[in-house]
Design an enzyme around this catalytic site. Sequence first.
Site, PDB file in Angstrom:
ATOM      1  N   ARG A  74       0.834  -1.197   0.000  1.00 47.31           N
ATOM      2  CA  ARG A  74       0.000   0.000   0.000  1.00 47.31           C
ATOM      3  C   ARG A  74       0.880   1.263   0.000  1.00 47.31           C
ATOM      4  NH1 ARG A  74      -3.489  -2.585  -1.625  1.00 47.31           N
ATOM      5  NH2 ARG A  74      -5.521  -3.062  -0.728  1.00 47.31           N
ATOM      6  N   HIS A 100      -0.392   0.319  -9.642  1.00 48.14           N
ATOM      7  CA  HIS A 100      -1.182  -0.548  -8.744  1.00 48.14           C
ATOM      8  C   HIS A 100      -1.828  -1.698  -9.541  1.00 48.14           C
ATOM      9  CE1 HIS A 100      -3.623  -0.639  -4.745  1.00 48.14           C
ATOM     10  NE2 HIS A 100      -3.472  -1.875  -5.247  1.00 48.14           N
TER      11      HIS A 100
HETATM   12  P1  NDP Z   1      -1.955 -11.453   5.172  1.00 47.11           P
HETATM   13  O1  NDP Z   1      -2.970 -10.902   6.114  1.00 47.11           O
HETATM   14  O2  NDP Z   1      -2.122 -12.846   4.700  1.00 47.11           O
HETATM   15  O3  NDP Z   1      -0.503 -11.344   5.808  1.00 47.11           O
HETATM   16  C1  NDP Z   1      -0.078 -10.218   6.498  1.00 47.11           C
HETATM   17  C2  NDP Z   1       1.316 -10.460   7.063  1.00 47.11           C
HETATM   18  O4  NDP Z   1       1.803  -9.212   7.587  1.00 47.11           O
HETATM   19  C3  NDP Z   1       1.331 -11.460   8.206  1.00 47.11           C
HETATM   20  O5  NDP Z   1       2.476 -12.267   8.129  1.00 47.11           O
HETATM   21  C4  NDP Z   1       1.398 -10.562   9.441  1.00 47.11           C
HETATM   22  O6  NDP Z   1       2.046 -11.133  10.567  1.00 47.11           O
HETATM   23  C5  NDP Z   1       2.251  -9.420   8.921  1.00 47.11           C
HETATM   24  N1  NDP Z   1       2.054  -8.210   9.739  1.00 47.11           N
HETATM   25  C6  NDP Z   1       0.905  -7.540   9.996  1.00 47.11           C
HETATM   26  N2  NDP Z   1       1.134  -6.504  10.817  1.00 47.11           N
HETATM   27  C7  NDP Z   1       2.456  -6.528  11.112  1.00 47.11           C
HETATM   28  C8  NDP Z   1       3.309  -5.740  11.929  1.00 47.11           C
HETATM   29  N3  NDP Z   1       2.829  -4.701  12.648  1.00 47.11           N
HETATM   30  N4  NDP Z   1       4.612  -6.070  12.011  1.00 47.11           N
HETATM   31  C9  NDP Z   1       5.112  -7.126  11.315  1.00 47.11           C
HETATM   32  N5  NDP Z   1       4.361  -7.920  10.515  1.00 47.11           N
HETATM   33  C10 NDP Z   1       3.051  -7.623  10.414  1.00 47.11           C
HETATM   34  O7  NDP Z   1      -1.914 -10.446   3.929  1.00 47.11           O
HETATM   35  P2  NDP Z   1      -1.644 -10.795   2.397  1.00 47.11           P
HETATM   36  O8  NDP Z   1      -0.325 -11.454   2.310  1.00 47.11           O
HETATM   37  O9  NDP Z   1      -2.807 -11.482   1.815  1.00 47.11           O
HETATM   38  O10 NDP Z   1      -1.607  -9.318   1.762  1.00 47.11           O
HETATM   39  C11 NDP Z   1      -0.705  -8.326   2.152  1.00 47.11           C
HETATM   40  C12 NDP Z   1      -1.089  -6.988   1.545  1.00 47.11           C
HETATM   41  O11 NDP Z   1      -0.798  -6.937   0.152  1.00 47.11           O
HETATM   42  C13 NDP Z   1      -2.584  -6.640   1.568  1.00 47.11           C
HETATM   43  O12 NDP Z   1      -2.985  -6.199   2.846  1.00 47.11           O
HETATM   44  C14 NDP Z   1      -2.690  -5.548   0.522  1.00 47.11           C
HETATM   45  O13 NDP Z   1      -2.510  -4.277   1.112  1.00 47.11           O
HETATM   46  C15 NDP Z   1      -1.516  -5.837  -0.412  1.00 47.11           C
HETATM   47  N6  NDP Z   1      -1.967  -6.188  -1.764  1.00 47.11           N
HETATM   48  C16 NDP Z   1      -1.550  -5.428  -2.826  1.00 47.11           C
HETATM   49  C17 NDP Z   1      -1.933  -5.734  -4.099  1.00 47.11           C
HETATM   50  C18 NDP Z   1      -1.439  -4.958  -5.271  1.00 47.11           C
HETATM   51  O14 NDP Z   1      -1.915  -5.174  -6.392  1.00 47.11           O
HETATM   52  N7  NDP Z   1      -0.467  -4.079  -5.121  1.00 47.11           N
HETATM   53  C19 NDP Z   1      -2.803  -6.890  -4.387  1.00 47.11           C
HETATM   54  C20 NDP Z   1      -3.177  -7.629  -3.203  1.00 47.11           C
HETATM   55  C21 NDP Z   1      -2.771  -7.276  -1.946  1.00 47.11           C
HETATM   56  P3  NDP Z   1       1.435 -12.426  11.304  1.00 47.11           P
HETATM   57  O15 NDP Z   1       1.699 -13.566  10.344  1.00 47.11           O
HETATM   58  O16 NDP Z   1       2.251 -12.543  12.526  1.00 47.11           O
HETATM   59  O17 NDP Z   1      -0.017 -12.177  11.531  1.00 47.11           O
HETATM   60  C1  OXD Z   2      -5.833  -5.721  -3.223  1.00 49.60           C
HETATM   61  C2  OXD Z   2      -5.321  -4.809  -4.242  1.00 49.60           C
HETATM   62  O1  OXD Z   2      -5.740  -5.420  -2.028  1.00 49.60           O
HETATM   63  O2  OXD Z   2      -5.558  -5.059  -5.453  1.00 49.60           O
HETATM   64  O3  OXD Z   2      -6.325  -6.802  -3.577  1.00 49.60           O
HETATM   65  O4  OXD Z   2      -4.649  -3.833  -3.904  1.00 49.60           O
END
Ligand code: NDP
Ligand code: OXD
Length: 315
Positions: A230, A278
């Site tokens: 993001r 994006h």
């Molecule tokens: P998940 O919820 O599956 O994973 C999130 C990970 O981040 C977990 O390992 C979590 O830790 C870790 N995390 C959360 N908060 C913290 C923190 N404060 N400190 C350290 N680690 C932290 O998310 P996804 O993998 O599915 O997606 C990640 C992000 O990718 C989405 O939220 C979205 O914003 C972005 N995205 C972007 C897209 C694009 O096109 N650019 C498309 C899709 C998604 P823990 O395992 O310990 O809970």
């Molecule tokens: C998502 C994205 O969060 O496309 O899926 O950014």
Amino acid sequence: MTLLLHLADFNERSWADKFAAALPGRRVVLRGDDFDPKEIEYIFIWKPKPDAFDGLDNLKAVLSLGAGVDALLRHPRLPAGVPVVRFMDEDLTQRMSDYVLQNVLLHQRLATRFKRDQAAKRWVQLYPAPAWDAVVGVMGLGQLGQDAIRHLKVFGYKLRGWSRTPKTIEGVETFAGEAEFDTFLAGTDILVNLLPLTPETRGILNHETFAKLHRGGLDGEGPVVINAARGGHQKEADIVRALQDGTLWAASLDVFEVEPLPKESPLWDMDNVYITPHIAAASSERTGVAYFSKVIKDHEKGLPLPNVVDVTRGY
Ligand code: NDP
Ligand code: OXD
């Protein structure tokens, strides 16, 4: 059952037609249609407007088109107690791993250096070190982070990962929480951000963070940052400064503080910045409709909702 679609940046009509075909006997409506808000049981949503939830008093679930739910959870009128289901699927996950792999390879093979040589018509035979000389540090070890790691492993990169709670992943040096963040950064040449945007992670890609990365990697050119999560994670003024003062060598950015990225942003003109609008991993109509139609049908049968977001945690 009536499903309401509330989408920005996507073709609502096309998604609605596909949902209607996948959910025979149910009603699928768009915002401009004639319907009673009280009949809406599910809302399928992306980039909600302020009035998105007005009058929806009988909602059973909020279905997020995106994997990231930060904007949805920040909505001041998101109905309390109604479960939020986020999109998780193989197609989106694979696209994100493609993006990460493409950009890691680009920097490990010193693309910026050869691009500059080409612009100057300079023939310099520097042979990039092999993948196993580069350390890729992935922030966020969830659905997307772990899949990116699986793909990077095949190419031979040294891997580290950082998450909120401790994790064990074969072949990956893992770190958790604020206490281990600096140690994670200190050994990282290519920093990949796949965190959710929460109050804790907002602005985490800043000059102080970049200054803690390993120096001297990538044939002496590193370090590099890749942000596919993001725009709110990054401080763009800090990225520009870090690229100018040598704290960072290059950056790949798919997301921005303001989208579309304003024309005045200095990032557009920097030859060591790789911008995409994006598009790292968009949700596809085909898999999105299949996933959420199944969610609704299963829920109607009394089965639990999958991938429900922990609203208090923020992801
Ligand atoms: P998940 O919820 O599956 O994973 C999130 C990970 O981040 C977990 O390992 C979590 O830790 C870790 N995390 C959360 N908060 C913290 C923190 N404060 N400190 C350290 N680690 C932290 O998310 P996804 O993998 O599915 O997606 C990640 C992000 O990718 C989405 O939220 C979205 O914003 C972005 N995205 C972007 C897209 C694009 O096109 N650019 C498309 C899709 C998604 P823990 O395992 O310990 O809970
Ligand atoms: C998502 C994205 O969060 O496309 O899926 O950014």
